[in-house]
Design a protein around this motif. Structure first.
Motif, mmCIF file in Angstrom:
data_model
loop_
_atom_site.group_PDB
_atom_site.id
_atom_site.type_symbol
_atom_site.label_atom_id
_atom_site.label_comp_id
_atom_site.label_asym_id
_atom_site.label_seq_id
_atom_site.Cartn_x
_atom_site.Cartn_y
_atom_site.Cartn_z
ATOM 1 N N LYS A 149 0.986 -1.294 0.058
ATOM 2 C CA LYS A 149 -0.071 -0.057 0.065
ATOM 3 C C LYS A 149 0.869 1.408 -0.017
ATOM 4 O O LYS A 149 0.629 2.311 -0.552
ATOM 5 N N ILE A 150 1.926 1.366 0.886
ATOM 6 C CA ILE A 150 2.996 2.354 0.691
ATOM 7 C C ILE A 150 3.354 2.953 -0.763
ATOM 8 O O ILE A 150 3.686 3.719 -1.084
ATOM 9 N N LEU A 151 3.893 1.472 -1.432
ATOM 10 C CA LEU A 151 4.404 1.731 -2.650
ATOM 11 C C LEU A 151 3.377 2.421 -3.579
ATOM 12 O O LEU A 151 3.567 3.034 -4.231
ATOM 13 N N LYS A 208 9.611 -4.504 -9.733
ATOM 14 C CA LYS A 208 8.591 -3.510 -9.761
ATOM 15 C C LYS A 208 7.044 -4.160 -10.000
ATOM 16 O O LYS A 208 6.197 -3.325 -9.577
ATOM 17 N N SER A 209 7.065 -5.147 -10.714
ATOM 18 C CA SER A 209 5.604 -5.390 -11.089
ATOM 19 C C SER A 209 4.877 -6.233 -9.916
ATOM 20 O O SER A 209 5.465 -6.808 -8.996
ATOM 21 N N ASP A 210 3.453 -5.664 -10.005
ATOM 22 C CA ASP A 210 2.678 -6.372 -9.142
ATOM 23 C C ASP A 210 1.737 -7.479 -9.945
ATOM 24 O O ASP A 210 0.979 -8.225 -9.032
ATOM 25 N N ASP A 211 1.912 -7.511 -11.066
ATOM 26 C CA ASP A 211 1.118 -8.645 -11.947
ATOM 27 C C ASP A 211 1.736 -10.036 -12.045
ATOM 28 O O ASP A 211 2.841 -10.034 -12.622
ATOM 29 N N ASN A 212 1.137 -10.959 -11.338
ATOM 30 C CA ASN A 212 1.692 -12.175 -11.263
ATOM 31 C C ASN A 212 2.109 -12.975 -12.682
ATOM 32 O O ASN A 212 3.125 -13.372 -12.966
ATOM 33 N N GLN A 213 1.233 -12.915 -13.621
ATOM 34 C CA GLN A 213 1.576 -13.044 -14.804
ATOM 35 C C GLN A 213 2.726 -12.481 -15.518
ATOM 36 O O GLN A 213 3.436 -13.152 -16.078
ATOM 37 N N GLU A 214 2.783 -11.316 -15.309
ATOM 38 C CA GLU A 214 3.735 -10.377 -15.983
ATOM 39 C C GLU A 214 4.913 -10.919 -15.433
ATOM 40 O O GLU A 214 6.228 -10.987 -15.822
#
Length: 951
Positions: A431-433, A602-608
């Motif tokens: 959440k901070i990010l 940096k990514s938050d998307d698991n697929q990516e």
């Protein structure tokens, strides 16, 4: 036999040894030093030491060798270690090596007795989500990541009695430029005295090596490592030698010298710093076998103004040394702010305290004094509200940018410092990010600093990566203040913003990052990629950027030479026995993997994240790199395998100039067409060029007038003088040369320097020579004439066509073109020189003067003297008929000037001009005499005879 191998992050701690063992080791080391057995530690041990050696529980290290080759910033390092077990039973041997955190291990081999084991890089399996959650719940340790920029490689084996073990470790790294230097660091910590200890580093930089230095050994934890304060001499036994492009550094301490440094064998960091020749240009572009790497680090640029908000942790955990060190560093940093900068300070714990509410203040002595008082009075108390502090800092900077219409060519940034984890307000890292990224919105950069053992390093690293910044992690030690100041120095002088590097899309592929929000003084931008069309003759490169009030475009063509000329694999000593070592290809793979790892973080998307992980893993396996997604597994070689050979990479000087290509973009290589650089320019015939020959075009009368000025070397001629009205003055300085054989002149003169001065709308000047251009409008900019470039400001544009011409446009109504004359093989009477042409004079007033300027708005009539001495004005259709008549006359301000018909060549001889020639230094043609047009210095703006002003 038991064998295990592991990689661990940070520094390892060894278990305490019994007092008797420590005493025995101390006595043995003292005896060894007293007997000066030097390199025969293992073979010949004094009688008194034999008994003590039986008490030693670990094998002795007989050899520790490091050999490294750095080719154009890319470093190949090989560490060789031999351990001997002279005891009567098997003993454990531990090989431990600290390597830079940015390096990739590329190979590891070891032999124990008659068995050889080699390392195989394999892909790691994806961890299950339950493992990820468990790992996230586990707090990150203080040495999980690289607070000192190192990670530790460790291999442990049992060595049979009376046998030896040999370890070979290979790793690679791309050196980063910081504070104007590349720093190559080797950890020399064998943890015991070594009979043969040798370091050899070879450096090859075709750009030219400058500022090579080897400072004293550095202890990574403390300053106090036994050296005298201020000592800058190299470590004992260090030998440094180098030519223009090659350097060799060796460190070969004897046992006695090792003992004097550290009896426990922990000598410290062996450091080499150097830089390469560079200037403002498109950079250093190197091409080899279908790959290219591009280094861009311009110099001589004025700094950009910056808007900076310091966000400082003042929670209770900062008590003591940490807060004291932070205050000391900030006092120095505030003193280094420039007058054009603006700043503010935020202190945070569980409460957020802003020094100056809702504003950034300019740098003045009073504001600096008050800021120091504010920092001095900060006291540690409460918890750590990281999210609230960053939100406050981002809002403060966003509001300031919006309300003050900040020029896009300034740099805004937040410098955030903390020693802990979020404990107040929002405490979830994700959440901070998210909140931080939403608040910054790509408008400025965030730089993070972590101090001590309790900081959440991964949170700070990701916050910086997601917001175009950098991160540093420092230990709480006596060096913290200098570390903080050093980090600020890296980012405290922005020189360019919005840097974009472009190559033709049909020529390159898989190019690494090519847009950079900022370029800081002393750093370097590196781009690499693959060539699609290897048969092409050249690679076109363009760099665009902003600098304060100026927009800069740099461009060039780099030759794509034949592979046989650029391949260094055939140079003796550069083979490693396992395929090619194309350093440019490996630099490209290194950068690509690093970028994939950052994108994964940096990514938050698991697929990516899965796609990025597979790409990074695949490339790491191709190039045999140990990364977070690959592992090193040991395999036993065949029964009759040879022991590992010391396959080092060391450049040879033989033929290296022919085999290594390092084109810097400033010198056009043979065979490269300059058609792109020689843009067609529209200019009039009105000019001063050559010896110097003056030509004045009168379009209304459809004729031209020409004359010569026989000046003296060192004379400065006033060519255009309109300082009072349009604010423009142009002066040209003469250089001398011997006269040609059988000529009527005593010497020749040429223009060596053209100075263009302007005081409207702001004061500025240009100083142009055949080699370089200085542009100074309050901020000094140095440009090279052998590189194409475009520089724009609000009222001025300078366009350079490499080695061809310079076009200067002022307020879009005045244009001058300066031709650059270079001789490949000049005769004794020839000199590299300049030609001055007026392209557009609309912005010059009717009162403009000077050798050329006085004719821009003057009526000149061509007359014919008849036999009865009556004057007849020449009509347009009569000009041809008058050419042979030697008695033709010009009428200028009532003065009659006899002229003869001549032909002149201008524009580098490309155009022939018919003109009426006035003899005797243009006597009667110009106002006054030749000497009235002599300026006292290049910046003289005198506008009438007998007066002199300076810009």
């Amino acid at each position: 036999m038991i064998l295990w191998l592991w990689l661990c992050w940070g520094f390892s701690t060894s278990a305490a040894q019994p007092d008797s063992e420590l005493m025995a080791r101390y006595l043995e080391e003292k005896l060894l030093a007293d007997y000066s057995i030097m390199e025969e530690v293992v073979r010949r041990v004094p009688r008194q030491a034999k008994f003590l050696q039986r008490l030693e529980t670990r094998p002795r290290m007989s050899e520790f060798t490091v050999k490294s080759t750095i080719i154009s910033r890319y470093a190949f390092t090989t560490v060789s270690c031999t351990m001997v077990n002279s005891g009567s039973e098997a003993r454990e041997g531990v090989f431990e090596m600290q390597i830079p955190a940015a390096a990739f291990i590329s190979n590891f081999t070891m032999s124990i007795g008659n068995k050889t084991y080699y390392g195989e890089v394999t892909g790691k399996e994806k961890k299950h989500s339950s493992d990820d959650k468990a790992r996230q719940k586990k707090p990150a340790g203080p040495t999980n990541g690289r607070e000192n920029g190192y990670e530790t490689f460790k291999a442990s084996v049992f060595i049979p009695r009376k046998m030896q073990a040999k370890f070979l470790l290979h790793y690679e790294e791309l050196l980063q430029r910081r504070l104007g230097k590349y720093e190559y660091t080797l950890s020399i910590r064998p943890q015991q005295l070594v009979g043969r200890l040798r370091v050899e580093v070879n450096i090859l930089e075709n750009s030219g090596i400058v500022s090579l230095e080897v400072p004293p050994l550095r202890n990574s934890k403390h300053k106090g490592n036994g050296k005298v304060e201020g000592d800058v001499s190299p470590p004992p036994s260090t030998v440094v030698g180098h030519t223009k492009t090659l350097a060799k550094v060796t460190f070969n301490p004897s046992v006695v010298e090792q003992t004097r440094i550290a009896r426990n064998g922990i000598l410290g960091d062996f450091i080499i710093r150097y830089d390469v020749n560079r200037e403002l240009s498109v950079g250093d572009v190197q091409i080899l076998n279908g790959y290219f790497v591009h280094y861009f680090a311009p110099t001589d640029l004025p700094p950009l103004p910056k808007n900076v908000v310091f966000v400082l942790d003042s929670s209770a955990s900062m008590v003591g040394t940490k807060l004291k060190q932070t205050k000391e560093a900030l006092f120095t940093i505030l003193q280094d702010l420039r007058p054009e900068d603006h700043f503010n300070i935020i202190g945070f714990s569980n409460r957020i305290k802003v020094w100056q509410q809702d504003q950034l203040v300019p740098v003045t002595p009073n504001n600096i004094r008050d800021a120091k008082k504010y920092i001095h009075n900060m006291s540690p108390t409460g918890g750590t509200n990281i999210n609230g502090a960053l939100q406050t800092g981002a809002k403060l900077l966003n509001d300031y940018i919006a309300q003050n219409d900040i020029d896009a060519r300034t740099v805004s940034l937040i410098i955030f410092l903390t020693d802990g984890r979020p404990t107040v307000g929002e405490t979830q890292s994700a959440k901070i990010l998210s909140n931080t990224k939403d608040a910054i919105r790509d408008k400025f950069c965030l730089f993070t600093i972590g101090i001590g053992n309790d900081v959440d390093h991964k949170l700070l690293e990701r916050m910086a990566l997601e917001n175009c910044g950098m991160t540093r992690h420092f230990q709480e030690d006596e060096d913290a203040a200098s570390h903080l100041k050093g980090f600020y120095d890296e980012i405290g002088t922005p020189l360019l913003s919005d840097i974009r590097v472009d190559y033709p899309e049909d020529n390159v592929e898989q190019v690494t990052q090519n847009f950079f929000p900022n370029y800081f003084n002393g750093s370097e931008i590196i781009i690499a990629g693959k060539l699609i069309n290897r048969s092409s003759d050249s690679l076109h490169v363009e760099v665009t950027a902003s600098n304060s009030k100026k927009y800069i475009l740099l461009k060039t063509d780099v030759a794509i030479d034949l592979p046989s000329r650029n391949d260094i694999r055939g140079v003796p000593g550069l083979e490693d026995g396992k395929g090619d070592k194309n350093y440019i290809e490996r630099a490209w793979s290194y950068l690509t993997i690093k970028e994939l790892l950052k994108s994964h973080l940096k990514s938050d998307d698991n697929q990516e994240k899965d796609i990025l992980m597979e790409k990074a893993k695949s490339m790491a396996l191709t190039y045999n790199f140990v990364t977070p997604f690959t592992a090193l597994k040991m395999r036993e070689a065949g029964l009759h395998s040879e022991p590992p050979q010391e396959e080092f990479i060391s450049p040879s000087t033989d033929g290296i100039g022919e085999k290594l290509q390092s084109l810097q973009g400033h010198k056009a290589p043979p065979g490269i067409s300059r058609q792109q650089d020689k843009e067609r320019i529209k200019i009039s015939k009105t000019s001063a060029d050559g010896d110097p020959h003056f030509v004045i075009d009168f379009p209304s009368g459809k004729f031209s007038v020409c004359f010569n000025i026989d000046g003296e070397p060192g004379d400065i001629l006033r060519l255009v003088s309109d300082h009072k009205e349009s604010g423009i003055t142009v002066n040209g300085k003469l250089i001398g040369a011997p006269a040609p054989p059988n000529g009527h002149k005593k010497h020749r003169t040429y223009f060596s320097t053209i100075t263009i001065l302007s005081n409207k709308p702001e004061r500025s000047y240009l100083e142009i020579t055949p080699k370089r251009i200085i542009l100074d409008d309050g901020e000094r900019l140095l440009l090279s004439c052998d590189r194409s470039a475009v520089v724009r400001s609000s009222s001025l544009k300078v366009s350079i066509a490499a080695n061809s011409n310079v076009t200067v446009t002022i307020r879009d109504t005045i244009s001058f073109v300066i031709l650059i004359h270079h001789y490949k093989k000049p005769a004794p009477y020839q000199r590299n020189h300049l030609g001055f042409y007026i392209s557009n004079s609309k912005g010059l007033s009717s009162d403009s003067h000077g050798l050329l300027g006085q004719f821009l708005n003057r009526e000149v009539k061509l007359l014919q003297e008849s036999l009865n001495t009556s004057h007849q004005q020449v009509g347009e259709n009569q000009t041809e008929a008058l050419k042979p008549n030697p008695t033709n006359t010009l009428k200028v301000k009532g003065r009659l000037v006899p002229v003869v018909w001549k032909q002149r060549r201008i524009y580098n001889g490309q155009q022939e001009v018919d003109c009426w020639f006035a003899k005797n230094n243009a006597d009667k043609l110009i106002d006054g005499s030749y000497k009235d047009y002599l300026a006292s210095h290049p910046f003289d703006t005198g506008t009438s005879f007998g007066t002199m002003n300076s810009l």
